[in-house]
Scaffold this motif. Structure first.
Motif, short mmCIF file in Angstrom:
data_model
loop_
_atom_site.label_atom_id
_atom_site.label_comp_id
_atom_site.label_asym_id
_atom_site.label_seq_id
_atom_site.Cartn_x
_atom_site.Cartn_y
_atom_site.Cartn_z
N PRO A 1 0.79 -1.26 -0.04
CA PRO A 1 -0.05 0.02 -0.02
C PRO A 1 1.10 1.42 -0.01
CG PRO A 1 0.14 -1.11 2.06
CD PRO A 1 0.95 -1.85 1.40
N GLU A 2 0.66 2.09 -0.85
CA GLU A 2 1.26 3.27 -0.97
C GLU A 2 2.77 3.09 -0.82
OE1 GLU A 2 0.38 6.56 -0.77
OE2 GLU A 2 -1.72 5.84 -1.23
N ARG A 3 3.42 2.57 -1.76
CA ARG A 3 4.76 2.64 -1.93
C ARG A 3 5.14 2.79 -3.35
NH1 ARG A 3 8.61 -1.95 1.30
NH2 ARG A 3 6.83 -3.28 0.79
N PRO A 4 5.33 3.98 -3.63
CA PRO A 4 5.84 4.46 -4.90
C PRO A 4 7.08 4.03 -5.38
CG PRO A 4 6.04 6.26 -3.58
CD PRO A 4 5.35 5.06 -2.65
N VAL A 5 7.26 3.62 -6.64
CA VAL A 5 8.50 3.35 -7.15
C VAL A 5 9.29 4.92 -7.46
CG1 VAL A 5 9.89 2.65 -9.14
CG2 VAL A 5 7.81 1.31 -8.37
N ARG A 6 10.41 4.97 -6.77
CA ARG A 6 11.32 6.02 -6.83
C ARG A 6 12.32 6.23 -7.98
NH1 ARG A 6 8.66 9.58 -3.37
NH2 ARG A 6 8.13 8.75 -1.39
N GLY A 7 12.74 4.94 -8.44
CA GLY A 7 13.49 5.15 -9.74
C GLY A 7 14.07 3.63 -9.92
N VAL A 8 14.70 3.68 -11.14
CA VAL A 8 15.35 2.41 -11.74
C VAL A 8 16.59 2.82 -12.16
CG1 VAL A 8 15.03 0.67 -13.76
CG2 VAL A 8 12.98 1.83 -12.80
N GLY A 9 17.66 1.87 -11.56
CA GLY A 9 19.09 1.59 -12.12
C GLY A 9 19.40 0.61 -12.75
N VAL A 10 20.18 0.58 -13.89
CA VAL A 10 20.27 -0.42 -14.57
C VAL A 10 21.93 -0.58 -14.90
CG1 VAL A 10 20.25 -1.71 -16.97
CG2 VAL A 10 18.44 -0.34 -15.69
N GLY A 11 22.68 -1.59 -14.50
CA GLY A 11 24.07 -1.76 -14.96
C GLY A 11 24.32 -2.61 -16.09
N VAL A 12 25.07 -2.24 -17.23
CA VAL A 12 25.41 -2.81 -18.24
C VAL A 12 26.85 -3.01 -18.29
CG1 VAL A 12 24.88 -2.45 -20.88
CG2 VAL A 12 23.65 -1.03 -19.11
#
Lengths: 384, 384
Positions: free
Chosen positions: B138-149
């Motif tokens: 409940p009410e846990r927004p996604v704050r960001g995405v990080g990708v390692g390449v």
DNA sequence: CGAATTAGGTAGACCCTCGAACTAAAACGA
DNA sequence: TCGTTTTAGTTCGAGGGTCTACCTAATTCG
């Protein structure tokens, strides 16, 4: 988590930023500084006013007012802003340089060095007194003293170990500070030289470069991400003791095959002697090479190859914009340079090589004293 | 001369500082934060109030009020503060991790990779959607995405070259950002892994360390002077292509004798095969070594020696507080570790070795996705 | 000689940090 | 029981920073 940022620190930072921009672009107008520093017009105005107030900067009439509109007034570091003193401490001689805040050298002299630390300090103080008196003008206060020492220095100005001087574990910064009533800064010679390149030399405007200098050893100053990099204990840049040749020549550090056992001045001379060429110093080696002596040419090419291989490690690891060769290496630069370039072409990754410049220091043997000047300048600008 | 510092930036910095202190010392009182961050009591109060206001931090009753005086209230990162997503993009599989802002892993999963960039991106997006749905509260927004390449990435999020994926010159950050309505951060896998170690792993609290990870190649993330070091073009840390063995094994990059030609997973398996041991992966190699197979033991010791030699270069040059071994190297760590230590003892300078720790990453194969989480966290905290 | 143009200064809004005084909430002691 | 002591945390005002918007100064152009 040390560095606390507050308004005063911002102001100091901006002041230093404007000052350096002015140093690198003398006689520019205030409006140019806005572009150069990225600061706001109002901020620039305030900072410039402060610098003028402090007597560090002066306004001058611009000679050619050919454009429409109010003419710009040129800004420049005031010649009377002050004097900086830089020095290099070595066992044989101490070299001293005085310069204006703009980095123009006023005086150079040398005075005997010593392996006795008290004697060396006394000699340094006397030399600096002489140099300052010689360069003294009306109202030109000494703003600081900077000293480059061939030693492992920790962050607090303690000398950990200086094999060539035979010193260890000495609070040298404090000892020197006691001799002067202006701020004294002491640092490793290679790190000081790197700072000199950044402020006054071949590293001007570069944020990431390495500065390799050969003297009695082979040192390396790292300038990474826009600031000198010291490492965890202040020992970063021990380039000379990379284990390059398995089971190779014995190095002064006790190990075998260190780069320094091949590329330092004593090592080059020793190798020349082994090949039947007894020479006094690198100048003699350069002379021989210039005269076409195949032994020297071959030896220097070998040295260049080893240096280049070691540099390829440095380049692959730190991706610098430039590699600057300094110290005595400048003397033989023409003869080692091709081999360095070849080794880099062979061993450094292409994308890293693409943006890499190899440059020769404009200071030659005075890189370290100029580093002292640079240390003094940075210290002065960072002071409250 | 890019970074302009103003009040808002100071506030962001202080907010991040308090947040990280709280992450590393959960349930501490506000007064402890004063000591941990070096900030003033009043500033801490204001920042904490803001963090509480934003819902990132919550106050809790402290269980044991045994001392005299007003009892302290414990602070902690709110579990509902948000969700971070980290991912590792490889040709075979894409690994995805979700975690709270405090760094606690919520979900892990994997989804097929692809050498086709559009397919890979689609697979990544689907995987992230699944992972987020699974970890959604409940009410846990996604704050960001990080990708390692596994790629050379420049500072602007452009992929320059990814040999293993067969990609080059792609604006991958922009492509990924188009798929999500939260901020997306893309970086080189080794650099991401180093950041993960710093925030959540073996590098916690360290300002200067290097993080060496073996996967299909051998990469290295540098964390210098309290921040990730990228180099002039963002290519720093190309540890795998150091020319270690003159005229040695051929490397994927076309050169000979690169470290990667000896110490990467494929290289280790190839060398084992040459010695009559056909193995599927490093786990099998570790099993054989554990069973006492002298061929594998010898081979891994050799690999450790080479890694150690290369590490001694890195140590001499950057004077780190720690060397962290990550990636697949963790699997065979017990068998290469002694040789690494020996090589460091032999080739790294004593003063540099004194303060050096060699550590194993706690994340194993998930170091890179955790690096993605770290990227996302840093990005979130740096956002206005 | 006024309009246009450009360089540079200023005033006020709005942030920040910091020192000092203040409030809050507990234990202690008579 | 109730003031005193102790510790935690907040608030307020001073001081200083940058930034936007406007203002003045000094020149050329028509």
């Amino acid at each position: 988590m040390r560095p606390i940022v507050n308004s005063a620190a911002i102001r100091r930072l901006n002041r230093a930023r404007v000052f350096h921009a002015l140093r690198e672009h003398p006689h520019c107008a205030q409006r140019d500084l806005v572009g150069l520093t990225g600061l706001d017009k109002a901020t620039t105005s305030a900072v410039v006013a402060q610098l003028v107030e402090e007597g560090l900067v002066e306004r001058r009439e611009v000679p050619r007012p050919r454009r429409v509109g109010r003419p710009e007034t040129a800004l420049a570091i005031a010649p009377s802003a002050g004097l900086l003193v830089g020095a290099r401490l070595e066992p044989g001689t101490i070299r001293i340089v005085t310069a204006t805040l703009a980095g123009t050298v006023i005086e150079q002299l040398q005075t005997p060095g010593s392996r006795d630390i008290a004697t060396a300090i006394r000699s340094l103080r006397d030399g600096i007194d002489r140099a300052v008196r010689a360069g003294e003008g009306p109202e030109r206060p000494v703003r600081g003293v900077g000293v480059g020492v061939p030693a492992l220095m920790d962050r607090d100005g303690r000398l950990e170990l200086a094999p060539n001087l035979g010193w260890r574990d000495s609070p040298i910064a404090a000892l020197l500070q006691a001799e002067f009533d202006v701020p004294v800064h002491v640092d490793n010679d290679s790190k000081a030289a790197a700072l000199a390149e950044r402020l006054f030399g071949a590293g001007r405007g570069l944020d990431d470069f390495v500065c390799v200098a050969g003297h009695s050893g082979v040192g390396c100053g790292l300038f990474l991400g826009g600031r000198p990099y010291r490492g965890a204990e202040g020992f970063a840049g021990e380039f000379g003791h990379i284990a390059l040749v398995p089971g190779g020549r014995t190095c002064g550090c006790g190990k075998r095959g260190c780069l320094e056992a091949y590329a330092s001045e004593p090592a080059i001379l020793a190798q020349a002697a082994e090949r039947g060429r007894t020479l006094d110093d690198l100048w003699a080696a350069a002379d021989a090479a210039r005269a076409g002596d195949p032994v020297l040419l071959g030896l220097l090419e070998e040295v260049g190859g080893r240096l280049g291989l070691a540099l390829s490690y440095l380049v692959n690891l730190t991706n610098p914009q430039a590699v600057i060769l300094g110290g005595n290496l400048c003397v033989v630069a023409p003869f080692i340079r091709p081999a360095i370039d070849r080794a880099l072409a062979e061993h450094a990754l292409e994308p890293l090589r693409r943006s890499l410049r190899v440059a020769i220091s404009p200071f030659g043997a005075d890189a370290v004293p100029m580093g002292g000047v640079a240390l003094a300048l940075e210290g002065f600008l960072a002071a409250p």
